[in-house]
Write a protein that holds these residues in place. Structure first.
Motif, PDB file in Angstrom:
ATOM      1  N   THR A 153      28.376  34.907  69.444  1.00 61.13           N
ATOM      2  CA  THR A 153      29.674  35.333  68.907  1.00 61.13           C
ATOM      3  C   THR A 153      30.543  34.142  68.516  1.00 61.13           C
ATOM      4  O   THR A 153      31.360  34.247  67.603  1.00 61.13           O
ATOM      5  CB  THR A 153      30.420  36.213  69.925  1.00 61.13           C
ATOM      6  OG1 THR A 153      30.592  35.488  71.153  1.00 61.13           O
ATOM      7  CG2 THR A 153      29.649  37.490  70.199  1.00 61.13           C
TER       8      THR A 153
ATOM      9  N   VAL B 128      28.675  33.014  65.185  1.00 59.35           N
ATOM     10  CA  VAL B 128      28.636  34.055  64.144  1.00 59.35           C
ATOM     11  C   VAL B 128      29.557  35.189  64.595  1.00 59.35           C
ATOM     12  O   VAL B 128      29.101  36.195  65.141  1.00 59.35           O
ATOM     13  CB  VAL B 128      27.200  34.586  63.928  1.00 59.35           C
ATOM     14  CG1 VAL B 128      27.145  35.486  62.688  1.00 59.35           C
ATOM     15  CG2 VAL B 128      26.205  33.452  63.781  1.00 59.35           C
ATOM     16  N   PRO B 129      30.858  35.050  64.408  1.00 56.57           N
ATOM     17  CA  PRO B 129      31.802  36.050  64.913  1.00 56.57           C
ATOM     18  C   PRO B 129      31.604  37.440  64.320  1.00 56.57           C
ATOM     19  O   PRO B 129      32.106  38.421  64.876  1.00 56.57           O
ATOM     20  CB  PRO B 129      33.175  35.476  64.517  1.00 56.57           C
ATOM     21  CG  PRO B 129      32.940  34.026  64.294  1.00 56.57           C
ATOM     22  CD  PRO B 129      31.546  33.922  63.767  1.00 56.57           C
ATOM     23  N   GLN B 130      30.877  37.534  63.214  1.00 61.77           N
ATOM     24  CA  GLN B 130      30.675  38.825  62.552  1.00 61.77           C
ATOM     25  C   GLN B 130      29.358  39.483  62.956  1.00 61.77           C
ATOM     26  O   GLN B 130      28.746  40.183  62.168  1.00 61.77           O
ATOM     27  CB  GLN B 130      30.700  38.623  61.030  1.00 61.77           C
ATOM     28  CG  GLN B 130      31.944  37.914  60.519  1.00 61.77           C
ATOM     29  CD  GLN B 130      33.202  38.719  60.730  1.00 61.77           C
ATOM     30  OE1 GLN B 130      33.266  39.869  60.318  1.00 61.77           O
ATOM     31  NE2 GLN B 130      34.191  38.147  61.384  1.00 61.77           N
ATOM     32  N   TYR B 131      28.904  39.259  64.188  1.00 57.58           N
ATOM     33  CA  TYR B 131      27.601  39.765  64.628  1.00 57.58           C
ATOM     34  C   TYR B 131      27.818  40.860  65.674  1.00 57.58           C
ATOM     35  O   TYR B 131      27.935  40.589  66.874  1.00 57.58           O
ATOM     36  CB  TYR B 131      26.780  38.620  65.213  1.00 57.58           C
ATOM     37  CG  TYR B 131      25.289  38.854  65.212  1.00 57.58           C
ATOM     38  CD1 TYR B 131      24.509  38.473  64.130  1.00 57.58           C
ATOM     39  CD2 TYR B 131      24.656  39.468  66.281  1.00 57.58           C
ATOM     40  CE1 TYR B 131      23.141  38.682  64.119  1.00 57.58           C
ATOM     41  CE2 TYR B 131      23.294  39.687  66.281  1.00 57.58           C
ATOM     42  CZ  TYR B 131      22.540  39.297  65.205  1.00 57.58           C
ATOM     43  OH  TYR B 131      21.188  39.512  65.194  1.00 57.58           O
ATOM     44  N   PRO B 132      27.886  42.131  65.268  1.00 52.83           N
ATOM     45  CA  PRO B 132      28.271  43.204  66.195  1.00 52.83           C
ATOM     46  C   PRO B 132      27.299  43.429  67.343  1.00 52.83           C
ATOM     47  O   PRO B 132      27.710  43.811  68.441  1.00 52.83           O
ATOM     48  CB  PRO B 132      28.356  44.438  65.293  1.00 52.83           C
ATOM     49  CG  PRO B 132      27.502  44.112  64.107  1.00 52.83           C
ATOM     50  CD  PRO B 132      27.642  42.635  63.904  1.00 52.83           C
TER      51      PRO B 132
ATOM     52  N   TYR C 106      28.282  41.604  70.526  1.00 52.19           N
ATOM     53  CA  TYR C 106      29.426  42.179  71.237  1.00 52.19           C
ATOM     54  C   TYR C 106      29.006  43.437  71.996  1.00 52.19           C
ATOM     55  O   TYR C 106      29.456  43.675  73.130  1.00 52.19           O
ATOM     56  CB  TYR C 106      30.544  42.524  70.258  1.00 52.19           C
ATOM     57  CG  TYR C 106      31.184  41.316  69.615  1.00 52.19           C
ATOM     58  CD1 TYR C 106      32.029  40.481  70.333  1.00 52.19           C
ATOM     59  CD2 TYR C 106      30.936  41.005  68.278  1.00 52.19           C
ATOM     60  CE1 TYR C 106      32.610  39.363  69.738  1.00 52.19           C
ATOM     61  CE2 TYR C 106      31.515  39.899  67.677  1.00 52.19           C
ATOM     62  CZ  TYR C 106      32.344  39.080  68.413  1.00 52.19           C
ATOM     63  OH  TYR C 106      32.920  37.982  67.825  1.00 52.19           O
TER      64      TYR C 106
ATOM     65  N   ARG D 195      35.320  46.814  64.748  1.00 53.03           N
ATOM     66  CA  ARG D 195      36.002  46.274  63.570  1.00 53.03           C
ATOM     67  C   ARG D 195      35.027  45.775  62.505  1.00 53.03           C
ATOM     68  O   ARG D 195      35.426  45.483  61.376  1.00 53.03           O
ATOM     69  CB  ARG D 195      36.948  45.142  63.992  1.00 53.03           C
ATOM     70  CG  ARG D 195      38.139  45.633  64.806  1.00 53.03           C
ATOM     71  CD  ARG D 195      39.262  44.598  64.825  1.00 53.03           C
ATOM     72  NE  ARG D 195      38.932  43.448  65.633  1.00 53.03           N
ATOM     73  CZ  ARG D 195      39.230  43.311  66.930  1.00 53.03           C
ATOM     74  NH1 ARG D 195      39.849  44.296  67.562  1.00 53.03           N
ATOM     75  NH2 ARG D 195      38.917  42.217  67.586  1.00 53.03           N
ATOM     76  N   LEU D 196      33.752  45.687  62.872  1.00 59.32           N
ATOM     77  CA  LEU D 196      32.737  45.180  61.945  1.00 59.32           C
ATOM     78  C   LEU D 196      31.888  46.307  61.359  1.00 59.32           C
ATOM     79  O   LEU D 196      30.820  46.069  60.802  1.00 59.32           O
ATOM     80  CB  LEU D 196      31.827  44.174  62.679  1.00 59.32           C
ATOM     81  CG  LEU D 196      32.544  43.004  63.359  1.00 59.32           C
ATOM     82  CD1 LEU D 196      31.565  42.206  64.219  1.00 59.32           C
ATOM     83  CD2 LEU D 196      33.186  42.102  62.313  1.00 59.32           C
ATOM     84  N   LYS D 197      32.376  47.537  61.461  1.00 60.22           N
ATOM     85  CA  LYS D 197      31.541  48.705  61.135  1.00 60.22           C
ATOM     86  C   LYS D 197      31.130  48.792  59.665  1.00 60.22           C
ATOM     87  O   LYS D 197      30.205  49.546  59.329  1.00 60.22           O
ATOM     88  CB  LYS D 197      32.252  49.993  61.544  1.00 60.22           C
ATOM     89  CG  LYS D 197      33.553  50.254  60.807  1.00 60.22           C
ATOM     90  CD  LYS D 197      34.218  51.519  61.339  1.00 60.22           C
ATOM     91  CE  LYS D 197      35.538  51.797  60.627  1.00 60.22           C
ATOM     92  NZ  LYS D 197      36.191  53.008  61.190  1.00 60.22           N
TER      93      LYS D 197
ATOM     94  N   ARG E 287      29.804  46.416  58.012  1.00 64.32           N
ATOM     95  CA  ARG E 287      28.713  45.488  57.735  1.00 64.32           C
ATOM     96  C   ARG E 287      27.402  46.245  57.530  1.00 64.32           C
ATOM     97  O   ARG E 287      27.183  47.313  58.129  1.00 64.32           O
ATOM     98  CB  ARG E 287      28.554  44.480  58.873  1.00 64.32           C
ATOM     99  CG  ARG E 287      29.744  43.526  58.986  1.00 64.32           C
ATOM    100  CD  ARG E 287      29.504  42.469  60.044  1.00 64.32           C
ATOM    101  NE  ARG E 287      28.402  41.589  59.688  1.00 64.32           N
ATOM    102  CZ  ARG E 287      28.495  40.588  58.833  1.00 64.32           C
ATOM    103  NH1 ARG E 287      29.638  40.331  58.224  1.00 64.32           N
ATOM    104  NH2 ARG E 287      27.449  39.830  58.575  1.00 64.32           N
TER     105      ARG E 287
ATOM    106  N   PHE F 103      24.848  48.166  60.390  1.00 65.72           N
ATOM    107  CA  PHE F 103      25.664  48.198  61.605  1.00 65.72           C
ATOM    108  C   PHE F 103      25.015  49.124  62.632  1.00 65.72           C
ATOM    109  O   PHE F 103      24.569  50.224  62.297  1.00 65.72           O
ATOM    110  CB  PHE F 103      27.077  48.682  61.280  1.00 65.72           C
ATOM    111  CG  PHE F 103      28.011  48.660  62.456  1.00 65.72           C
ATOM    112  CD1 PHE F 103      28.701  47.512  62.786  1.00 65.72           C
ATOM    113  CD2 PHE F 103      28.169  49.781  63.257  1.00 65.72           C
ATOM    114  CE1 PHE F 103      29.553  47.480  63.876  1.00 65.72           C
ATOM    115  CE2 PHE F 103      29.010  49.763  64.349  1.00 65.72           C
ATOM    116  CZ  PHE F 103      29.711  48.601  64.669  1.00 65.72           C
TER     117      PHE F 103
END
Length: 572
Positions: free
Chosen positions: A271, A274-278, A281, A306-308, A310, A313
């Protein structure tokens, strides 16, 4: 003199380019163009470098200028096609390759790359034909063999695919990619020992081959060798510290080993980088929830939510985590979104929604879910005797009610991998098995205890064999049925007078007749809970008397015992 000097610089640039020194080569190509702006070779090759760097628009501009200067050069058109493919301009790319081949009919690389475009377009038969043309020109062309094998594997033509990879490794024994791709197919075929050997050979040839280390770790994990698997993933990360897939795989293994702090650290690294890796999390949220930190788990779930938007997902995983955190409405949103993408419901979302009160309880778990669960379990079930006890509960009930019985006609309904059959073989004159899953039937066949094995739905099979059996057994199968009436009716029809139907369920401690099993294990396994009163009532309505109904340990998950209900019904 200037042109001669340009030629020398160009040759030096090509030499550097071939060695992979792209920056140095680019400097020299530009030096040539400063002296000779219409040097088509320099323009085209500088375009190739831009394409290799991921700058396809610049590549198209440079190679296009080269083609305007000299449209008769086949390599320029081929390079142009490769750049167009990067931008997914597939039809234009095919036209470029066709122009290259019109100029040079025996251009193996153009045939191969044309095949790649056709593969991208899912025109697989045409792709295979293009690879075949490349191999006609160059029979030892490794890339074409590998690409052809990849398409054949995707089409399920595994024997032909393996033949391609075998040929590639024979013709190019020092090519690490050949051994790696062969390993990928062998892993798909679950020929794990051979896959391990192929990956190890690839690594021996290229010690920093991160993907081979990662895949080797995955195979070792499938074999239950978690320590060795973790070490392989660590080596993948040493070779490529930013390799997210390897770090996620390492974290998953650490989690299985119970090294939760180490797993959390690995997910944290994902995370952070790559903060955009659901997925990371969600995995963090699952660990935190299991540790009793529900608020922390919910915070991780909210970040994932919040990344739904992508691609790909993991709607189901997040929906399940939210459900476990008590966020029913939020869970519903993501579970329904998952079902829009997978109406066959391979994850069991409809069961979870029913358990949350948003849908009626399905009559049984979806076939897609059961196929997903049991295709993997088939390989491990034979070694599950130390943790699974359903077959022993059934056998003990039969011995209690028919002590010393011999010569019975027996059906093992949902025969799995043969554990029940093994227990009942001694009392059977004839022992049949039926199961929906081909992987399970293969394992049951290996047990060599059945007289006949059949693939099909157990209700259909029972109904098609009236008065055929003295005993119908079914361990860990009716746990996936909500409504028991159809299977009870079919079992009664298949039994001789005085016959026994012996099976296991998971008991409900509540007044409900049928309910979805609780989250955190059984529900995700497509399981239901059944009330004792419900079982007895349905049995009586359909002509059975209850001969036995008692609880026992059905299976163990670590230190946790799962209690099962073993039931024996007798035809009246």
């Amino acid at each position: 003199m200037a042109l001669e000097r340009s030629d020398a610089v160009l040759q030096q640039a090509i030499h550097l380019h071939e060695k992979g020194q792209l920056a140095e080569a680019a400097v020299l190509y530009r030096k040539v163009l400063a002296q000779d702006p219409k040097n088509a070779d320099a323009l085209s090759l500088l375009g190739v470098i831009e394409q290799q760097r991921g700058n396809a628009p610049a590549a198209i501009d440079l190679i296009g200028r080269a083609i305007k200067i000299d449209p008769s050069h086949a390599a320029y058109h081929a390079n142009y096609g490769t750049a167009l493919r990067e931008l997914k301009r597939f039809e234009a790319a095919l036209e470029s390759y066709d122009r290259a081949l019109a100029l040079r009919p025996r251009f193996a690389e153009a045939f191969n790359n044309r095949g790649n475009v056709l593969r991208d377009m899912k025109r697989f038969d045409e792709a295979l034909s293009s690879y075949d043309r490349a191999l006609e020109v160059e029979p030892a062309y490794g890339d074409a063999l590998g690409n052809r094998g990849g398409v054949l594997g995707a089409l399920g033509r595994h024997d032909e695919a393996l033949s391609c990879f075998d040929r590639w490794t024979v013709l190019n024994p020092g090519n690490s990619c050949a051994h790696y791709n062969r390993g990928v197919l062998l892993q798909t075929l679950k020929r794990r020992g051979e896959a391990i050997a192929a990956y190890e050979r690839a690594i021996a040839l290229k010690p920093d081959f991160a993907q081979a280390h990662n895949n080797l770790g995955n195979v070792l994990a499938e074999e239950g060798k978690f320590g060795e698997a973790a070490a392989s993933h660590e080596r993948a990360l040493q070779a490529s510290p930013g390799y997210i897939e390897a770090r996620m795989n390492l974290a998953a293994i650490l989690r299985k080993q119970g090294k939760l702090d180490d797993a959390i650290a690995q997910y944290g690294q994902v995370t952070a980088n790559v903060p955009q890796y659901p997925d990371a999390y969600i995995a963090l949220g699952e660990i935190l929830f299991d540790r009793g930190k529900q608020e922390d788990a919910l915070r991780a779930a909210k970040v994932a939510a919040r990344l739904k938007e992508r691609p790909s997902f993991p709607h189901f995983s997040l929906g399940l985590l939210l459900a476990r955190c008590g966020r029913r409405e939020d869970a519903r949103e993501f579970l329904l979104a998952y079902l829009e993408r997978d109406p066959d419901d391979a994850e069991g979302a409809r069961l979870i929604l029913a358990g949350l009160g948003f849908a009626s309880i399905p009559e049984r778990a979806s076939e897609s879910l059961l196929r997903k669960l049991y295709s993997g379990r088939a390989e491990r079930w034979g070694g599950a005797k130390s943790t699974y006890r359903g077959h022993e509960l059934v056998a003990a009930a039969v011995e209690k009610l028919r002590p010393g019985a011999k010569g019975l006609d027996v059906l093992d309904a949902g025969c799995g991998t043969g554990l029940v059959g093994d227990e009942l073989r001694a009392i059977a004159r004839r022992l049949d098995g039926v199961d929906l899953m081909p992987e399970m039937l293969e394992r049951a066949k290996e047990s060599r205890v059945y007289d006949a094995l059949h693939r099909g739905d157990l209700i259909d099979f029972l109904a098609a064999h009236p008065r055929a059996y003295d005993l119908v057994s079914s361990a860990a199968t009716l746990i996936h049925f909500g409504d028991l009436q159809p299977v009870f009716r079919a079992a009664h029809a298949s039994l001789k007078p005085g016959g026994l139907f012996v099976f296991t369920l998971f008991p409900s401690d509540e007044s409900a007749d049928v309910s979805v099993a609780p989250l955190g294990g059984l529900a995700e396994g497509g399981c239901y809970l059944h009330g004792r009163g419900y079982v007895a009532r349905i049995a009586a309505e359909l002509g059975f008397s209850v001969a036995l109904m008692e609880t026992g340990v059905h299976e163990r998950h670590g230190d946790r015992e799962i209690v099962g209900l073993v039931v024996a019904l007798e035809t009246r």
